[in-house]
Design a protein around this motif. Sequence first.
Motif, short mmCIF file in Angstrom:
data_model
loop_
_atom_site.label_atom_id
_atom_site.label_comp_id
_atom_site.label_asym_id
_atom_site.label_seq_id
_atom_site.Cartn_x
_atom_site.Cartn_y
_atom_site.Cartn_z
N GLN A 39 32.41 -101.88 -6.80
CA GLN A 39 32.16 -103.22 -7.30
C GLN A 39 30.72 -103.60 -7.02
OE1 GLN A 39 34.82 -106.28 -5.87
NE2 GLN A 39 34.38 -107.57 -7.64
N ALA A 40 29.97 -103.82 -8.08
CA ALA A 40 28.59 -104.25 -7.96
C ALA A 40 28.54 -105.78 -7.94
CB ALA A 40 27.78 -103.71 -9.13
N PRO A 41 27.48 -106.34 -7.41
CA PRO A 41 27.38 -107.81 -7.35
C PRO A 41 27.52 -108.44 -8.72
CG PRO A 41 25.69 -106.80 -6.00
CD PRO A 41 26.34 -105.69 -6.76
N GLY A 42 28.39 -109.43 -8.82
CA GLY A 42 28.57 -110.13 -10.08
C GLY A 42 29.40 -109.40 -11.11
N LYS A 43 29.94 -108.25 -10.74
CA LYS A 43 30.73 -107.47 -11.69
C LYS A 43 32.13 -107.24 -11.15
CE LYS A 43 26.83 -105.00 -13.78
NZ LYS A 43 26.30 -103.66 -14.17
N GLU A 44 33.02 -106.85 -12.07
CA GLU A 44 34.38 -106.55 -11.66
C GLU A 44 34.45 -105.16 -11.02
OE1 GLU A 44 36.82 -109.17 -15.02
OE2 GLU A 44 37.05 -106.99 -14.92
N ARG A 45 35.48 -104.98 -10.21
CA ARG A 45 35.70 -103.66 -9.63
C ARG A 45 36.04 -102.67 -10.73
NH1 ARG A 45 39.51 -103.36 -4.43
NH2 ARG A 45 38.09 -105.07 -3.92
N GLU A 46 35.48 -101.46 -10.64
CA GLU A 46 35.72 -100.45 -11.66
C GLU A 46 36.09 -99.12 -11.04
OE1 GLU A 46 32.19 -99.83 -13.99
OE2 GLU A 46 30.94 -99.40 -12.25
N PHE A 47 36.86 -98.36 -11.79
CA PHE A 47 37.31 -97.04 -11.36
C PHE A 47 36.13 -96.07 -11.38
CE2 PHE A 47 39.97 -93.40 -10.92
CZ PHE A 47 39.48 -92.45 -11.79
N VAL A 48 36.11 -95.17 -10.38
CA VAL A 48 35.07 -94.15 -10.30
C VAL A 48 35.68 -92.74 -10.45
CG1 VAL A 48 33.28 -93.10 -8.87
CG2 VAL A 48 33.62 -95.59 -8.84
N ALA A 49 36.67 -92.44 -9.62
CA ALA A 49 37.24 -91.09 -9.62
C ALA A 49 38.63 -91.11 -9.02
CB ALA A 49 36.35 -90.13 -8.85
N GLY A 50 39.47 -90.16 -9.45
CA GLY A 50 40.81 -90.03 -8.91
C GLY A 50 41.17 -88.58 -8.67
N ILE A 51 42.14 -88.35 -7.78
CA ILE A 51 42.55 -86.99 -7.44
C ILE A 51 44.04 -87.00 -7.15
CG2 ILE A 51 41.93 -87.30 -5.00
CD1 ILE A 51 41.01 -84.33 -5.04
N THR A 52 44.75 -86.00 -7.66
CA THR A 52 46.19 -85.92 -7.46
C THR A 52 46.55 -85.40 -6.07
OG1 THR A 52 46.15 -83.75 -8.53
CG2 THR A 52 46.72 -85.65 -9.91
N LEU A 53 47.86 -85.36 -5.79
CA LEU A 53 48.33 -85.08 -4.45
C LEU A 53 47.80 -83.78 -3.87
CD1 LEU A 53 52.11 -86.06 -4.87
CD2 LEU A 53 50.15 -87.53 -4.51
N SER A 54 47.84 -82.74 -4.68
CA SER A 54 47.41 -81.42 -4.20
C SER A 54 46.01 -81.07 -4.68
CB SER A 54 48.39 -80.35 -4.71
OG SER A 54 48.39 -80.33 -6.12
N ALA A 55 45.31 -82.04 -5.23
CA ALA A 55 43.96 -81.84 -5.76
C ALA A 55 43.94 -80.94 -6.99
CB ALA A 55 43.01 -81.29 -4.69
N SER A 56 45.08 -80.78 -7.64
CA SER A 56 45.14 -79.93 -8.82
C SER A 56 44.46 -80.58 -10.02
CB SER A 56 46.59 -79.59 -9.16
OG SER A 56 47.33 -80.79 -9.36
N SER A 57 44.39 -81.89 -10.01
CA SER A 57 43.72 -82.61 -11.10
C SER A 57 42.78 -83.65 -10.55
CB SER A 57 44.75 -83.30 -12.01
OG SER A 57 45.53 -82.35 -12.69
N LYS A 58 41.65 -83.78 -11.21
CA LYS A 58 40.66 -84.79 -10.85
C LYS A 58 40.19 -85.42 -12.15
CE LYS A 58 39.12 -81.69 -7.16
NZ LYS A 58 37.96 -80.99 -6.55
N TRP A 59 39.85 -86.69 -12.09
CA TRP A 59 39.32 -87.34 -13.28
C TRP A 59 38.28 -88.38 -12.88
CZ3 TRP A 59 43.92 -87.92 -11.04
CH2 TRP A 59 44.41 -89.20 -10.77
N TYR A 60 37.38 -88.65 -13.80
CA TYR A 60 36.22 -89.46 -13.48
C TYR A 60 35.92 -90.49 -14.57
CZ TYR A 60 35.34 -85.60 -10.24
OH TYR A 60 35.45 -84.65 -9.24
N ALA A 61 35.27 -91.55 -14.17
CA ALA A 61 34.76 -92.50 -15.14
C ALA A 61 33.62 -91.87 -15.93
CB ALA A 61 34.26 -93.75 -14.43
N GLY A 62 33.42 -92.34 -17.12
CA GLY A 62 32.40 -91.75 -17.97
C GLY A 62 31.00 -91.81 -17.39
N PHE A 63 30.70 -92.86 -16.64
CA PHE A 63 29.34 -93.02 -16.13
C PHE A 63 29.01 -92.00 -15.04
CE2 PHE A 63 30.72 -94.82 -12.20
CZ PHE A 63 31.77 -95.66 -12.48
N VAL A 64 30.02 -91.31 -14.52
CA VAL A 64 29.77 -90.31 -13.48
C VAL A 64 29.00 -89.12 -14.06
CG1 VAL A 64 30.88 -88.63 -11.98
CG2 VAL A 64 31.72 -90.97 -12.05
N LYS A 65 29.42 -88.65 -15.23
CA LYS A 65 28.71 -87.61 -15.98
C LYS A 65 28.32 -86.41 -15.14
CE LYS A 65 26.94 -90.81 -19.45
NZ LYS A 65 25.74 -91.40 -20.10
#
Length: 120
Positions: A39-65
Amino acid sequence: QVQLVESGGGLVQTGGSLRLSCAASGRTFSSYVMGWFRQAPGKEREFVAGITLSASSKWYAGFVKGRFTISRDNAKNTVYLQMNSLKPEDTAVYYCAADRSLGLSTPEYWGQGTQVTVSS
């Protein structure tokens, strides 16, 4: 109940790197999907990255690139966010989150946040 404590934030110059850590209490860490939000100042909280239980899947926000990498160590009850090629627009408070559902749409647990500041 899960308690999350982030660390590793700080001040870094543009192009630099930081590694955030999130330590979780409890013995059920491996039962949770983990994620990072910011969450940046004056902005809403946004998703960055996620990881499943065994780390078999990971996903990222587009801005991570391809600049950020999420990982987890279930033996240490810890999730990490390696951030490279940081930009001033990455400046924000970064939060760790845990949820039993895959989507991380409404995480059950949140950490207190760690400040990341990228200077130009």
